[in-house]
Structures are given as structure tokens and as C-alpha cells.
Design an enzyme around this catalytic site. Sequence first.
Site, mmCIF file in Angstrom:
data_model
loop_
_atom_site.group_PDB
_atom_site.id
_atom_site.type_symbol
_atom_site.label_atom_id
_atom_site.label_comp_id
_atom_site.label_asym_id
_atom_site.label_seq_id
_atom_site.Cartn_x
_atom_site.Cartn_y
_atom_site.Cartn_z
ATOM 1 N N ALA A 1 -5.432 48.369 -16.714
ATOM 2 C CA ALA A 1 -5.550 47.869 -18.089
ATOM 3 C C ALA A 1 -6.906 48.261 -18.659
ATOM 4 C CB ALA A 1 -5.361 46.359 -18.124
ATOM 5 N N TYR A 2 -7.943 48.164 -17.836
ATOM 6 C CA TYR A 2 -9.277 48.597 -18.281
ATOM 7 C C TYR A 2 -9.272 50.078 -18.648
ATOM 8 C CZ TYR A 2 -14.052 50.342 -17.849
ATOM 9 O OH TYR A 2 -15.242 51.008 -18.081
ATOM 10 N N LEU B 1 -8.053 41.262 -14.898
ATOM 11 C CA LEU B 1 -8.650 41.916 -13.730
ATOM 12 C C LEU B 1 -8.031 43.275 -13.433
ATOM 13 C CD1 LEU B 1 -9.011 39.009 -11.125
ATOM 14 C CD2 LEU B 1 -10.803 40.060 -12.511
ATOM 15 N N SER B 2 -7.092 43.724 -14.217
ATOM 16 C CA SER B 2 -6.388 44.962 -13.905
ATOM 17 C C SER B 2 -7.245 46.192 -14.196
ATOM 18 C CB SER B 2 -5.101 45.059 -14.726
ATOM 19 O OG SER B 2 -4.571 46.371 -14.659
ATOM 20 N N PRO B 3 -7.543 47.004 -13.177
ATOM 21 C CA PRO B 3 -8.326 48.209 -13.455
ATOM 22 C C PRO B 3 -7.569 49.192 -14.341
ATOM 23 C CG PRO B 3 -7.458 48.279 -11.222
ATOM 24 C CD PRO B 3 -7.173 46.906 -11.757
#
Length: 198
Positions: A15-16, A11-13
Site C-alpha cells: 500500500a505504501y 502497515l502494508s508495504p
Amino acid sequence: MAHIDYFTITLSPFAYLAGTGLEEVAQKHGATITYKPFNLMQVFEQTGGTPPAQRHPARQAYRMQELARIAKRNDLPINLKPAHFPTNAAPSCYALIAAQDAGGGDLGALCHSFLRACWAEEKDVAQDDVVRACLEQAGFDPKLADSGLLAGAQTFEKNTEEALQRNVFGAPSYVVGDQVFWGQDRLSYLDDYLSEIG
């Protein structure tokens, strides 16, 4: 050969917004990667972190500006207020762990597909159909969404404890030995470090 332990959550933005940067750095240096999804909220609690929704409004506003700027710079689509955030990250994290154990597909693609589903495609990575579709698209058996639950849950907890032991306090974190590189904007430092250690 260098090895990177990648502590992340699906869910990490940030990481995205790293895109395929980690995989590119690893390939450049012939390094291997172990994907280590972990319980970020538990780590926050034990290391003094604050969940985004509980931060001061000034910090929340800055976070939104940063996400938009990074997405633009990296040419990645992003919905700053996705319909399914926050959601239960466990099913997708367990699936990533199960896929890593099973082998046969592209782990980087799987990790990115979960992140993209949340931040660009308005999908809920807590839902079985989303998890199965991401597994299949990355070359894994979609049944891993069911069969890997127990082992995935156990490894998830082990990863969380390891994160705390290795001074990880946020995601994404890239760890090589005792060196921690926190955030997608530290990939260039990881690249430099891998060059130094050869």
C-alpha cells in the site's frame, strides 16, 4: 460516478509503494473512494493467507527483492526492515476511520502518512504521538486519535467482515462492484476498468 472501496491496512508495504496512484486514478475518472482499514491477519486466517514471518524463506527473500525493486521504480524511500514492523495497526486504522467520518482533511494524505511513517521514517504507528502528528499534518483534528476509538473499532470489524464477503484476501485491494483489484501493481487494471464502465 464510479466508487472505489479501498481495503487497506496502515502497515502494508505494498500500500505504501502504491504512493498516490489510487487517488490519481480516482481523480482521472471522477471516482469516489471509501477507505476501509481492515484486520488483514484475520482475513489471512480465513482465506488461506500466511503472515510474512511464517512464509517459507524463499518467499520471504523474494518479498524483500520485490519491495526494493518497486521502491526504486516508484522513487520511494524504503527501509526493508523497519524498526516498528510488525506493530499494532489498530490505533492508526481507527484514526483513519475516525478522520473519514469527521471530514475536513485529506484522507489520502493521512493514509500515506501512516504508511510512510512505518516504511520510510522509522516511526511506530501504534504510538499516540505519531497518530496525532499524522492527523494534524493531513488537516484533521489530532484529538480524533482519542474520540474516534470506539466507532473506529466497530467499523474496523465491519470492514473486516465486508472484506471477507467481497472476496478480498490481501492489501491493498481496490474494489468496484464485484471487481477486485489486489496489489499496487493492479492500479493500471483498475484504471482500464473505470475507463470501460465510464
